[in-house]
Motif scaffolding. Structure first.
Motif, mmCIF file in Angstrom:
data_model
loop_
_atom_site.group_PDB
_atom_site.id
_atom_site.type_symbol
_atom_site.label_atom_id
_atom_site.label_comp_id
_atom_site.label_asym_id
_atom_site.label_seq_id
_atom_site.Cartn_x
_atom_site.Cartn_y
_atom_site.Cartn_z
ATOM 1 N N LYS A 85 0.817 -1.219 0.000
ATOM 2 C CA LYS A 85 0.000 0.000 0.000
ATOM 3 C C LYS A 85 0.850 1.268 0.000
ATOM 4 O O LYS A 85 0.344 2.349 -0.230
ATOM 5 C CB LYS A 85 -0.944 -0.006 1.193
ATOM 6 C CG LYS A 85 -1.874 -1.210 1.226
ATOM 7 C CD LYS A 85 -3.244 -0.822 1.641
ATOM 8 C CE LYS A 85 -4.158 -2.002 1.800
ATOM 9 N NZ LYS A 85 -4.690 -2.520 0.593
ATOM 10 N N HIS A 86 2.143 1.126 0.307
ATOM 11 C CA HIS A 86 3.092 2.243 0.290
ATOM 12 C C HIS A 86 2.646 3.401 1.190
ATOM 13 O O HIS A 86 2.739 4.564 0.813
ATOM 14 C CB HIS A 86 3.341 2.727 -1.133
ATOM 15 C CG HIS A 86 3.751 1.636 -2.057
ATOM 16 N ND1 HIS A 86 4.997 1.047 -2.002
ATOM 17 C CD2 HIS A 86 3.067 0.984 -3.037
ATOM 18 C CE1 HIS A 86 5.076 0.092 -2.913
ATOM 19 N NE2 HIS A 86 3.925 0.035 -3.551
ATOM 20 N N LEU A 87 2.158 3.061 2.385
ATOM 21 C CA LEU A 87 1.723 4.090 3.330
ATOM 22 C C LEU A 87 2.924 4.698 4.044
ATOM 23 O O LEU A 87 3.967 4.063 4.201
ATOM 24 C CB LEU A 87 0.752 3.492 4.351
ATOM 25 C CG LEU A 87 -0.561 2.948 3.782
ATOM 26 C CD1 LEU A 87 -1.424 2.368 4.894
ATOM 27 C CD2 LEU A 87 -1.316 4.028 3.032
ATOM 28 N N ALA A 88 2.757 5.924 4.474
ATOM 29 C CA ALA A 88 3.810 6.628 5.212
ATOM 30 C C ALA A 88 4.019 5.957 6.566
ATOM 31 O O ALA A 88 3.073 5.419 7.157
ATOM 32 C CB ALA A 88 3.415 8.092 5.405
ATOM 33 N N PRO A 89 5.247 5.994 7.072
ATOM 34 C CA PRO A 89 5.509 5.401 8.391
ATOM 35 C C PRO A 89 4.595 5.952 9.483
ATOM 36 O O PRO A 89 4.153 5.206 10.363
ATOM 37 C CB PRO A 89 6.977 5.758 8.661
ATOM 38 C CG PRO A 89 7.573 5.910 7.308
ATOM 39 C CD PRO A 89 6.485 6.488 6.445
ATOM 40 N N SER A 90 4.282 7.235 9.442
ATOM 41 C CA SER A 90 3.405 7.810 10.472
ATOM 42 C C SER A 90 1.999 7.220 10.392
ATOM 43 O O SER A 90 1.352 7.007 11.416
ATOM 44 C CB SER A 90 3.353 9.331 10.346
ATOM 45 O OG SER A 90 2.916 9.714 9.054
ATOM 46 N N THR A 91 1.523 6.922 9.185
ATOM 47 C CA THR A 91 0.197 6.313 9.027
ATOM 48 C C THR A 91 0.223 4.880 9.540
ATOM 49 O O THR A 91 -0.687 4.454 10.262
ATOM 50 C CB THR A 91 -0.228 6.345 7.544
ATOM 51 O OG1 THR A 91 -0.227 7.700 7.098
ATOM 52 C CG2 THR A 91 -1.604 5.722 7.350
ATOM 53 N N ILE A 92 1.260 4.149 9.193
ATOM 54 C CA ILE A 92 1.380 2.758 9.657
ATOM 55 C C ILE A 92 1.444 2.721 11.178
ATOM 56 O O ILE A 92 0.771 1.914 11.818
ATOM 57 C CB ILE A 92 2.609 2.078 9.025
ATOM 58 C CG1 ILE A 92 2.419 1.968 7.505
ATOM 59 C CG2 ILE A 92 2.851 0.695 9.645
ATOM 60 C CD1 ILE A 92 3.661 1.520 6.754
ATOM 61 N N ARG A 93 2.226 3.615 11.774
ATOM 62 C CA ARG A 93 2.322 3.674 13.237
ATOM 63 C C ARG A 93 0.967 3.964 13.861
ATOM 64 O O ARG A 93 0.586 3.381 14.880
ATOM 65 C CB ARG A 93 3.359 4.711 13.664
ATOM 66 C CG ARG A 93 3.566 4.741 15.159
ATOM 67 C CD ARG A 93 4.641 5.691 15.656
ATOM 68 N NE ARG A 93 4.915 6.832 14.826
ATOM 69 C CZ ARG A 93 5.895 6.901 13.912
ATOM 70 N NH1 ARG A 93 6.681 5.874 13.720
ATOM 71 N NH2 ARG A 93 6.067 7.988 13.198
ATOM 72 N N SER A 94 0.206 4.859 13.250
ATOM 73 C CA SER A 94 -1.134 5.181 13.747
ATOM 74 C C SER A 94 -2.044 3.957 13.674
ATOM 75 O O SER A 94 -2.784 3.659 14.617
ATOM 76 C CB SER A 94 -1.718 6.334 12.925
ATOM 77 O OG SER A 94 -3.063 6.531 13.238
#
Length: 185
Positions: free
Chosen positions: A88-97
């Motif tokens: 999905k290539h999500l940003a690290p901050s989104t994955i952490r959330s």
């Protein structure tokens, strides 16, 4: 001395109806868990705008894992986190959330005060476990992780900017000659 048991908002005792046989007991238990989690979050003063996306994310995690919460393992979290990053290539901050949301949900389920573990063990012979831990979730290492071009000023940068602006106003006010640009009214 007689102790009275108080059912906490979000507890299995508050959400499960005793003596009723569910046709789809797994789905009924999962829905009760989500209702319980919603009640627990509401009791903490959280609004639907916060709770609704969290619930949708837990449903997406359930779909990904293709297992119910009492069957989730840390491996499910590992695989999901990897897919969020690589597929999905999500940003690290989104994955952490997202990881934090799953952690919050499972922490409610494993907290003995809420009774979900015994309810699941009685109904399905298994109980929820902690699946998010420091080895399979992203740490928060920086104050700002967004686009470097759009990041907010640090306190020091903001102070330098304001000092510069003050320095620009003072000479302009002193000059005040006809035809010079007005700095301030």
């Amino acid at each position: 001395m007689h102790q009275q048991k108080v059912a906490l908002a979000g507890s299995a005792r508050m959400e499960l109806v005793s003596g009723v046989v569910q046709l789809r007991s797994e789905d009924a238990m999962f829905d009760a868990m989500l209702r319980g989690w919603r009640a627990q979050q509401k009791s903490r003063g959280l609004k639907d705008e916060t709770i609704d996306p969290r619930e949708r994310l837990i449903r997406r995690f359930l779909d990904f894992a293709n297992e119910y919460p009492w069957q989730w393992t840390p491996a499910h979290m590992d695989e999901w986190s990897a897919s969020l990053s690589s597929e999905k290539h999500l940003a690290p901050s989104t994955i952490r959330s997202y990881q934090g949301t799953v952690r919050l949900f499972t922490e409610l389920l494993i907290d003995a005060r809420y009774g979900w573990g015994p309810a699941c063990e009685e109904a399905f012979g298994a109980y929820p476990v902690a699946i998010a831990h420091e080895w399979n979730t992203l740490p928060h290492l920086q104050d700002y992780e967004g686009d470097p071009e759009a990041r907010p000023f640090t306190r020091e940068e903001l102070q330098r900017f304001l000092d510069y602006a003050d320095d620009q106003v003072a000479p302009c006010r002193e000059v005040q000659t006809q035809g010079s640009p007005r700095c301030l009214p």
